[in-house]
Design a protein around this motif. Sequence first.
Motif, PDB file in Angstrom:
ATOM      1  N   PRO A 117      -3.857   0.029  -5.321  1.00 24.99           N
ATOM      2  CA  PRO A 117      -4.708   0.493  -3.783  1.00 24.99           C
ATOM      3  C   PRO A 117      -4.900   1.677  -3.652  1.00 24.99           C
ATOM      4  O   PRO A 117      -5.881   2.129  -2.434  1.00 24.99           O
ATOM      5  CB  PRO A 117      -3.500  -0.030  -3.103  1.00 24.99           C
ATOM      6  CG  PRO A 117      -2.761  -1.278  -4.114  1.00 24.99           C
ATOM      7  CD  PRO A 117      -2.817  -0.444  -5.312  1.00 24.99           C
ATOM      8  N   TYR A 120      -8.011   3.504  -5.441  1.00 20.31           N
ATOM      9  CA  TYR A 120      -8.732   3.199  -3.923  1.00 20.31           C
ATOM     10  C   TYR A 120      -9.325   3.834  -2.965  1.00 20.31           C
ATOM     11  O   TYR A 120     -10.061   3.989  -2.738  1.00 20.31           O
ATOM     12  CB  TYR A 120      -8.937   1.201  -4.442  1.00 20.31           C
ATOM     13  CG  TYR A 120      -9.670   0.765  -3.474  1.00 20.31           C
ATOM     14  CD1 TYR A 120     -10.892   1.311  -3.627  1.00 20.31           C
ATOM     15  CD2 TYR A 120      -9.701   0.284  -1.851  1.00 20.31           C
ATOM     16  CE1 TYR A 120     -12.463   0.620  -2.706  1.00 20.31           C
ATOM     17  CE2 TYR A 120     -10.711   0.346  -1.178  1.00 20.31           C
ATOM     18  CZ  TYR A 120     -12.256  -0.331  -1.717  1.00 20.31           C
ATOM     19  OH  TYR A 120     -13.180  -0.859  -0.612  1.00 20.31           O
ATOM     20  N   ASN A 121      -7.879   3.609  -1.962  1.00 14.52           N
ATOM     21  CA  ASN A 121      -8.141   4.990  -0.625  1.00 14.52           C
ATOM     22  C   ASN A 121      -8.173   5.432  -0.810  1.00 14.52           C
ATOM     23  O   ASN A 121      -9.241   6.609   0.396  1.00 14.52           O
ATOM     24  CB  ASN A 121      -6.146   4.905   0.043  1.00 14.52           C
ATOM     25  CG  ASN A 121      -6.159   3.187   0.480  1.00 14.52           C
ATOM     26  OD1 ASN A 121      -6.825   2.552   0.826  1.00 14.52           O
ATOM     27  ND2 ASN A 121      -4.863   2.942   0.910  1.00 14.52           N
ATOM     28  N   ALA A 126     -14.462   1.269  -6.700  1.00 12.25           N
ATOM     29  CA  ALA A 126     -14.597  -0.010  -6.349  1.00 12.25           C
ATOM     30  C   ALA A 126     -13.555  -0.645  -8.122  1.00 12.25           C
ATOM     31  O   ALA A 126     -13.190  -1.649  -7.444  1.00 12.25           O
ATOM     32  CB  ALA A 126     -15.833  -0.632  -6.255  1.00 12.25           C
ATOM     33  N   ARG A 129     -10.464  -1.258  -6.120  1.00 15.70           N
ATOM     34  CA  ARG A 129      -9.874  -2.176  -6.226  1.00 15.70           C
ATOM     35  C   ARG A 129     -10.192  -3.544  -6.768  1.00 15.70           C
ATOM     36  O   ARG A 129      -9.598  -4.701  -6.716  1.00 15.70           O
ATOM     37  CB  ARG A 129     -11.115  -2.675  -4.565  1.00 15.70           C
ATOM     38  CG  ARG A 129     -11.167  -4.335  -4.110  1.00 15.70           C
ATOM     39  CD  ARG A 129      -9.725  -3.884  -3.133  1.00 15.70           C
ATOM     40  NE  ARG A 129      -9.600  -5.334  -2.836  1.00 15.70           N
ATOM     41  CZ  ARG A 129     -10.456  -6.243  -1.838  1.00 15.70           C
ATOM     42  NH1 ARG A 129     -10.834  -4.822  -0.891  1.00 15.70           N
ATOM     43  NH2 ARG A 129     -10.720  -7.183  -1.110  1.00 15.70           N
ATOM     44  N   LYS A 130     -11.185  -3.803  -7.982  1.00 14.54           N
ATOM     45  CA  LYS A 130     -11.410  -4.695  -9.202  1.00 14.54           C
ATOM     46  C   LYS A 130      -9.964  -4.843 -10.474  1.00 14.54           C
ATOM     47  O   LYS A 130      -9.827  -6.079  -9.750  1.00 14.54           O
ATOM     48  CB  LYS A 130     -12.907  -4.628  -9.395  1.00 14.54           C
ATOM     49  CG  LYS A 130     -12.738  -6.130 -10.693  1.00 14.54           C
ATOM     50  CD  LYS A 130     -14.632  -6.000 -11.441  1.00 14.54           C
ATOM     51  CE  LYS A 130     -14.979  -5.824 -10.339  1.00 14.54           C
ATOM     52  NZ  LYS A 130     -16.935  -5.854 -11.221  1.00 14.54           N
ATOM     53  N   ASP A 133      -7.372  -6.550  -7.629  1.00 12.52           N
ATOM     54  CA  ASP A 133      -7.335  -7.930  -6.912  1.00 12.52           C
ATOM     55  C   ASP A 133      -7.031  -8.608  -8.552  1.00 12.52           C
ATOM     56  O   ASP A 133      -6.716 -10.155  -8.383  1.00 12.52           O
ATOM     57  CB  ASP A 133      -9.272  -7.698  -6.841  1.00 12.52           C
ATOM     58  CG  ASP A 133      -9.398  -7.503  -6.161  1.00 12.52           C
ATOM     59  OD1 ASP A 133      -8.407  -7.309  -4.726  1.00 12.52           O
ATOM     60  OD2 ASP A 133     -11.035  -7.089  -5.381  1.00 12.52           O
ATOM     61  N   TYR A 175      -0.695  -3.761  -1.482  1.00 14.98           N
ATOM     62  CA  TYR A 175      -1.544  -4.603  -1.962  1.00 14.98           C
ATOM     63  C   TYR A 175      -2.682  -5.412  -0.568  1.00 14.98           C
ATOM     64  O   TYR A 175      -3.386  -5.682  -0.184  1.00 14.98           O
ATOM     65  CB  TYR A 175      -1.875  -5.918  -2.712  1.00 14.98           C
ATOM     66  CG  TYR A 175      -3.157  -6.296  -2.936  1.00 14.98           C
ATOM     67  CD1 TYR A 175      -4.114  -5.734  -3.939  1.00 14.98           C
ATOM     68  CD2 TYR A 175      -3.313  -7.621  -2.069  1.00 14.98           C
ATOM     69  CE1 TYR A 175      -5.166  -6.446  -3.790  1.00 14.98           C
ATOM     70  CE2 TYR A 175      -4.757  -8.692  -2.059  1.00 14.98           C
ATOM     71  CZ  TYR A 175      -5.545  -7.733  -3.405  1.00 14.98           C
ATOM     72  OH  TYR A 175      -6.882  -8.511  -3.375  1.00 14.98           O
ATOM     73  N   PHE A 179      -5.715  -4.317   1.800  1.00 17.08           N
ATOM     74  CA  PHE A 179      -6.710  -5.856   1.518  1.00 17.08           C
ATOM     75  C   PHE A 179      -6.814  -6.986   2.295  1.00 17.08           C
ATOM     76  O   PHE A 179      -7.054  -7.173   2.379  1.00 17.08           O
ATOM     77  CB  PHE A 179      -7.107  -5.577   0.020  1.00 17.08           C
ATOM     78  CG  PHE A 179      -7.060  -4.789  -1.042  1.00 17.08           C
ATOM     79  CD1 PHE A 179      -7.998  -3.419  -1.240  1.00 17.08           C
ATOM     80  CD2 PHE A 179      -6.310  -3.993  -2.169  1.00 17.08           C
ATOM     81  CE1 PHE A 179      -8.480  -2.537  -1.720  1.00 17.08           C
ATOM     82  CE2 PHE A 179      -6.507  -3.201  -3.406  1.00 17.08           C
ATOM     83  CZ  PHE A 179      -7.190  -1.925  -2.577  1.00 17.08           C
TER      84      PHE A 179
END
Length: 389
Positions: A117, A120-121, A126, A129-130, A133, A175, A179
């Motif tokens: 995370p 991603y920030n 992406a 993030r994937k 997830d 997370y 998200f």
Amino acid sequence: MSEQPSGVSRRSVLAGSAAALGALGALALPGTASADPPDWSRAVVDSTMKRFTPAALGGWSYPIGLYLYGQYLFYRRTKEHKYLDYVVAWYDRFITDDGISNSFSSLDSMRAGQMLPLLYNETGNAKYRKAADQLRRRFDSYPRTSDGGMWHAVSRKEQLWGDGVYMAQPFLALYGKVFNDPTYCFEESAKNLDVYFGHLKEPAKGLIYHAYDATGSQPWATGPGKHSSFHWARAVGWFGMAAIDILEVLPADHPRRGDLIGIVQFLAEGYRRYQDPKTGRWYQVVDHGADAGNWLETSASSMYAFTLARGIERGYLPSSYAPVARRGYAGVLQKVSVGADGLTNLTDICEGTNVGDLAFYFGRKRLTNDFHGLGAFLIMNEQFTRRPV
């Protein structure tokens, strides 16, 4: 995360509060090839980057993930992108546009995911993030005890190890915040600390046991509590840091917030009770300081000092714990030095450790520059650099 002031030297810590550090006595600084660097975090990170390229740093593992999280904290203070670039380069060995290929069959395998995370920030890419997830979805089917505690590993059936909460639960909480998945993530991460704590705590000492086996079938799961017999220092340290990290993102009105603050307070009293008065550090088996063969361990000492300092900063702990935190920090700084090659060395770090008897814990290797210790050191040093107690 706010910008932080410049580094704090070992000598400034040792000289800064005679009253708080008086119990340390007249400690001689270890021999060094040069003067102490002005910023120990920078010195440790630069030394590690000189020793290892991202390609040579090692495979996906929790000690490397711990270290890189510490380097990330240093980057957040300095905003020097070469330090973030190094972290990104390591993660990009494992993460593609399709995410990450990992079965996550143990809590240990999840710790390096803490950075997903955050990356991603930082980058907006992406693929992070994937990958995050994918790890988040693993929790839906991950095996648990009947009361909801996540097994230490699929192969460690029905076992809860104190170190396991730090490997998985801070990621889950983070997370949920990043998200927007708060209902499941906040409750599940905090609940696991509650469940683990209920099985592992020893109220008379303010410590936790290393592990619990719900079946009672393991040879170390003795007595009606079905837990192991000893208080291994780093397991206690992982637990304190996990509580702190989850509290950083848990909403003020979350019903389990008070439980986690209570855990920090419980452990802080144990830290105070068993701190070595000569060095400010803590023993490998925390409450057996007088035993021959026991030794003062650096990674756990870093974790305890961090937990105390952040606990004071956030108001979970009274200021009366500040001398304990300062002694711990000063004690850890005694274990880092600069060698003849100009690189740092951090000593007396316990190797990775399973559950065992007293002789097993005493006999663990005492390593130099092991990533368990380097990561914990950076987390601690960034806390004290940003907000000295």
